[in-house]
Design an enzyme around this catalytic site. Structure first.
Site: not given
Ligand code: SAH
Length: 403
Positions: A286-287, A307, A347, A239, A260-261
């Site tokens: 896609n992670a 993240d 987050c 991410f 990252d996507s």
């Protein structure tokens, strides 16, 4: 019915500030130090215009606070002051000056930081970020969107920070929830919409009219340097967005890969790598899928950063968010060599620090790894946490040594 609002806080509302009466539960909340009153705790707000400055009183009429009122949001009242406010513009200017002075005390090694963080700077509904010579702001409430208030904060920010340009970032969903006229993102002052900024010696591109949130993830600034302290060998930044962690790790590692996507995010990440003359491999994926495939190949990394975006945007999503964090952390642990470093972030405000620690502990048990907590971190200090307003604390960043 949809209304378009042009009035909000006007000179006339300042002359005769109306009163919102609230039930005991709302009054207790204000007395406990919180700054929000929900609509269900409002007893009487008849005829009060959108975004008005109001006095808040208990059921018996006793004054509790001065606040901004919203006719649309579930958060009907946002406290501005525990005192009566006679001159709103002077108060707003002082709050902006205080917010800037606070940053002068706590922010270093960067020309990009959050200048105003809404409730935590006693300016509920206003977010302002600085990226070198550009300012970017977002209004979240009727009151902050009213002409008098906008003119006041824009003038004060311009005087104090002399930006080359100011951009407004519009979140259409928030404007709809607040029943504000649909606006669009764009420059409100100056001509310049892109710049470069520097944090911890790393240079980064900023485009005021593109990107997610208000641009970069400034809340991670202090965590980037913390993570870099332990970095070595082969690193994976999952991410990665514009490469904040990856670029901070790069000087200490043999190889760094960012995942990252979002292709546009990776394009900026690649430009950022070039700006710093760093080699980073960027993978668009896609992670969850990528981590599953990599985990099957066994331990191969010395540093893994996770993240992800906020998985729990509301309390209802908490269970599925925890499952998401569990899956990611489990797979990241499988990827790490003994002696490796896991940097794992959340987050989501709704995932408490304790719950997040528990998820990682759970993952460690499942994969039979021992984790030592090196650092238990949160958001950078330019995103202050206001005690008694728990919603202002949202970012968790844990750094582990994995054996
Ligand atoms: N670490 C970054 C911020 C990450 S924000 C920094 O420090 O700047 C979350 C990122 O996750 C966004 O860039 C978003 O594009 C990406 N993302 C969201 N869902 C994803 C998925 N399923 N797989 C990979 N990336 C994803």
């Amino acid at each position: 019915m949809r209304r378009t609002l042009y009035y909000g806080v006007s000179q006339s509302t300042l002359i005769s500030t109306p009163t919102v009466k609230i039930y005991k539960r709302g009054a207790d909340r204000i007395k406990s130090g919180h700054v929000w009153v929900y609509r269900s705790d409002v007893l009487n707000a008849d005829g009060i215009p959108p975004g008005a400055l109001v006095k808040v009183a208990d059921e018996r009429g006793k004054f509790l606070a001065s606040a901004f009122y919203s006719t649309a949001s579930q958060i009907a009242v946002r406290v501005l002051s525990r005192e009566p406010v006679s001159d709103l513009q002077t108060l707003l200017r002082q709050r902006i000056a205080d917010a800037i002075a606070y940053r002068e005390r706590v922010v270093s090694h960067t020309d990009a930081y959050r200048v105003i963080f809404s409730e935590a700077d006693f300016l509920p509904g206003l977010i302002v970020d600085r990226y070198n010579d550009l300012l970017s702001f977002q209004v979240l409430t009727q009151a902050m969107d009213s002409k008098v208030v906008r003119d006041t904060f824009l003038a004060e920010l311009t005087t104090r920070l002399t930006p080359a340009a100011i951009a407004e970032r519009v979140d259409p969903r928030i404007r709809e929830l607040e029943q504000l006229s649909p606006g669009s993102s764009g420059l409100v002052a100056g001509q310049k919409s892109s710049t470069t900024f520097t944090m911890n010696g790393i240079r980064l591109n900023y485009d005021a009219l593109a990107g997610q949130k208000t641009g970069a993830f400034l809340d991670q600034r202090e965590n980037y340097s913390a993570a870099a302290q332990y970095a070595r060998g082969k690193a994976l930044d999952v991410f990665c967005y514009h490469g904040g962690f990856a670029l901070h790790l790069a000087p200490h590692c043999n190889s760094v890969t960012g995942v990252d996507s979002s292709r546009p995010a990776l394009e900026v990440a690649d430009q950022n790598a070039a700006l710093n003359q760093r080699e980073v491999e960027w993978i668009e994926a896609n992670a969850f899928d990528l981590l599953r495939d990599y985990a099957a190949q066994g331990p191969q990394y010395d540093v893994v950063v996770l993240d992800p975006p906020a998985f729990a945007k509301s309390r209802r999503e908490l269970d599925s968010a925890l499952r998401g964090y569990k899956e990611l952390n489990l797979r990241a642990l499988k990827l790490l060599r003994p002696g490796g470093i896991l940097v794992t972030c959340s987050c989501s405000y709704h995932v408490s620090p304790a719950a997040f620690l528990e998820v990682v502990a759970d993952s460690a048990r499942d994969v039979h790894r021992n984790l030592r907590l090196l650092e238990n971190r949160g958001q950078a200090k330019d995103h202050p946490i206001l005690l008694n307003v728990p919603e202002t604390a949202y970012l968790k960043c844990l750094i582990f040594l994995v054996s």
